[in-house]
Write a protein that holds these residues in place. Sequence first.
Motif, PDB file in Angstrom:
ATOM      1  N   ASN A  77       0.834  -1.217   0.000  1.00 25.24           N
ATOM      2  CA  ASN A  77       0.000   0.000   0.000  1.00 25.24           C
ATOM      3  C   ASN A  77       0.862   1.258   0.000  1.00 25.24           C
ATOM      4  N   THR A  78       1.895   1.233  -0.825  1.00 25.60           N
ATOM      5  CA  THR A  78       2.865   2.324  -0.814  1.00 25.60           C
ATOM      6  C   THR A  78       3.160   2.778  -2.234  1.00 25.60           C
ATOM      7  N   VAL A  79       3.271   4.087  -2.380  1.00 24.01           N
ATOM      8  CA  VAL A  79       3.700   4.701  -3.635  1.00 24.01           C
ATOM      9  C   VAL A  79       5.059   5.354  -3.399  1.00 24.01           C
ATOM     10  N   TYR A  80       5.935   5.228  -4.372  1.00 23.31           N
ATOM     11  CA  TYR A  80       7.288   5.759  -4.254  1.00 23.31           C
ATOM     12  C   TYR A  80       7.544   6.826  -5.313  1.00 23.31           C
ATOM     13  N   LEU A  81       8.481   7.700  -5.008  1.00 22.64           N
ATOM     14  CA  LEU A  81       8.962   8.664  -5.995  1.00 22.64           C
ATOM     15  C   LEU A  81      10.481   8.660  -5.921  1.00 22.64           C
ATOM     16  N   GLN A  82      11.107   8.051  -6.918  1.00 22.42           N
ATOM     17  CA  GLN A  82      12.557   8.049  -7.020  1.00 22.42           C
ATOM     18  C   GLN A  82      12.985   9.324  -7.722  1.00 22.42           C
ATOM     19  N   MET A  83      13.806  10.114  -7.060  1.00 24.45           N
ATOM     20  CA  MET A  83      14.225  11.401  -7.600  1.00 24.45           C
ATOM     21  C   MET A  83      15.730  11.371  -7.824  1.00 24.45           C
ATOM     22  N   ASN A  84      16.135  11.495  -9.059  1.00 27.78           N
ATOM     23  CA  ASN A  84      17.550  11.493  -9.414  1.00 27.78           C
ATOM     24  C   ASN A  84      17.958  12.853  -9.981  1.00 27.78           C
ATOM     25  N   SER A  85      19.247  13.094 -10.008  1.00 29.92           N
ATOM     26  CA  SER A  85      19.795  14.336 -10.579  1.00 29.92           C
ATOM     27  C   SER A  85      19.073  15.562 -10.005  1.00 29.92           C
ATOM     28  N   LEU A  86      18.966  15.607  -8.708  1.00 23.86           N
ATOM     29  CA  LEU A  86      18.218  16.684  -8.068  1.00 23.86           C
ATOM     30  C   LEU A  86      18.879  18.037  -8.286  1.00 23.86           C
ATOM     31  N   LYS A  87      18.038  19.044  -8.410  1.00 23.50           N
ATOM     32  CA  LYS A  87      18.468  20.419  -8.648  1.00 23.50           C
ATOM     33  C   LYS A  87      17.936  21.309  -7.527  1.00 23.50           C
ATOM     34  N   PRO A  88      18.553  22.462  -7.312  1.00 24.39           N
ATOM     35  CA  PRO A  88      18.038  23.377  -6.277  1.00 24.39           C
ATOM     36  C   PRO A  88      16.570  23.749  -6.499  1.00 24.39           C
ATOM     37  N   GLU A  89      16.152  23.822  -7.745  1.00 18.58           N
ATOM     38  CA  GLU A  89      14.752  24.175  -8.026  1.00 18.58           C
ATOM     39  C   GLU A  89      13.774  23.055  -7.686  1.00 18.58           C
ATOM     40  N   ASP A  90      14.275  21.899  -7.296  1.00 14.74           N
ATOM     41  CA  ASP A  90      13.409  20.826  -6.822  1.00 14.74           C
ATOM     42  C   ASP A  90      13.071  20.997  -5.338  1.00 14.74           C
ATOM     43  N   THR A  91      13.681  21.964  -4.710  1.00 16.15           N
ATOM     44  CA  THR A  91      13.425  22.216  -3.292  1.00 16.15           C
ATOM     45  C   THR A  91      11.967  22.601  -3.072  1.00 16.15           C
ATOM     46  N   ALA A  92      11.298  21.856  -2.200  1.00 17.21           N
ATOM     47  CA  ALA A  92       9.875  22.080  -1.939  1.00 17.21           C
ATOM     48  C   ALA A  92       9.411  21.093  -0.873  1.00 17.21           C
ATOM     49  N   VAL A  93       8.187  21.316  -0.427  1.00  9.85           N
ATOM     50  CA  VAL A  93       7.500  20.290   0.352  1.00  9.85           C
ATOM     51  C   VAL A  93       6.780  19.392  -0.644  1.00  9.85           C
ATOM     52  N   TYR A  94       7.009  18.104  -0.517  1.00  7.86           N
ATOM     53  CA  TYR A  94       6.405  17.125  -1.421  1.00  7.86           C
ATOM     54  C   TYR A  94       5.223  16.446  -0.738  1.00  7.86           C
ATOM     55  N   TYR A  95       4.106  16.431  -1.450  1.00  6.06           N
ATOM     56  CA  TYR A  95       2.872  15.871  -0.914  1.00  6.06           C
ATOM     57  C   TYR A  95       2.445  14.665  -1.742  1.00  6.06           C
ATOM     58  N   CYS A  96       2.009  13.648  -1.037  1.00  6.62           N
ATOM     59  CA  CYS A  96       1.406  12.486  -1.663  1.00  6.62           C
ATOM     60  C   CYS A  96      -0.110  12.680  -1.668  1.00  6.62           C
ATOM     61  N   ALA A  97      -0.762  12.165  -2.702  1.00  7.24           N
ATOM     62  CA  ALA A  97      -2.206  12.307  -2.808  1.00  7.24           C
ATOM     63  C   ALA A  97      -2.812  11.060  -3.422  1.00  7.24           C
ATOM     64  N   ALA A  98      -4.100  10.866  -3.176  1.00  8.42           N
ATOM     65  CA  ALA A  98      -4.812   9.718  -3.728  1.00  8.42           C
ATOM     66  C   ALA A  98      -6.092  10.175  -4.399  1.00  8.42           C
ATOM     67  N   SER A  99      -6.344   9.596  -5.549  1.00 11.96           N
ATOM     68  CA  SER A  99      -7.536   9.921  -6.324  1.00 11.96           C
ATOM     69  C   SER A  99      -8.405   8.691  -6.487  1.00 11.96           C
ATOM     70  N   ARG A 100      -9.712   8.885  -6.351  1.00  8.55           N
ATOM     71  CA  ARG A 100     -10.638   7.769  -6.542  1.00  8.55           C
ATOM     72  C   ARG A 100     -10.766   7.380  -8.006  1.00  8.55           C
ATOM     73  N   TYR A 101     -10.271   8.207  -8.903  1.00  8.81           N
ATOM     74  CA  TYR A 101     -10.277   7.880 -10.331  1.00  8.81           C
ATOM     75  C   TYR A 101      -9.075   6.982 -10.601  1.00  8.81           C
ATOM     76  N   GLY A 102      -9.165   5.759 -10.156  1.00 12.13           N
ATOM     77  CA  GLY A 102      -8.013   4.874 -10.106  1.00 12.13           C
ATOM     78  C   GLY A 102      -7.355   4.563 -11.432  1.00 12.13           C
ATOM     79  N   ALA A 103      -8.127   4.583 -12.508  1.00 19.59           N
ATOM     80  CA  ALA A 103      -7.587   4.213 -13.815  1.00 19.59           C
ATOM     81  C   ALA A 103      -7.099   5.415 -14.608  1.00 19.59           C
ATOM     82  N   THR A 104      -7.066   6.554 -13.966  1.00 25.65           N
ATOM     83  CA  THR A 104      -6.705   7.792 -14.656  1.00 25.65           C
ATOM     84  C   THR A 104      -5.511   8.448 -13.989  1.00 25.65           C
TER      85      THR A 104
END
Length: 125
Positions: A77-104
């Motif tokens: 029950n886990t979603v991952y985000l692999q982030m490579n070659s990070l840049k200063p402009e990637d600096t942020a708060v990252y939020y996970c979200a779930a949508s009931r439109y599962g196939a979209t």
Amino acid sequence: QVQLVESGGGLVQTGASLRLSCAASGGSFVAMAGGWFRQAPGKEREFVSAITFNGDNTLYGDSVQGRFTISRDRARNTVYLQMNSLKPEDTAVYYCAASRYGATVTRDVEKYRFWGQGTQVTVSS
């Protein structure tokens, strides 16, 4: 109700990698699409990536295409985000979200019903 908890954020240097995790509990997350958004200070929330309930389709924001990879482990029950070659402009708060439109996969923030509390990613130059 689905509860989402992000982890894996931190402070890294330019060019480094991080993997964010989003662990879900409650509800039917296995049937939902998962998404990642981010928000930097003074900026609007930005779409990062999304994945369908079965992992067959993914979508990326233009600024992360080719550097970030979204995946999910339905058994955990886990979603991952692999982030490579990070840049200063990637600096942020990252939020996970779930949508009931599962196939979209969608960039539309309004389609996501459940949200995590966010995890900070800071990339130093």
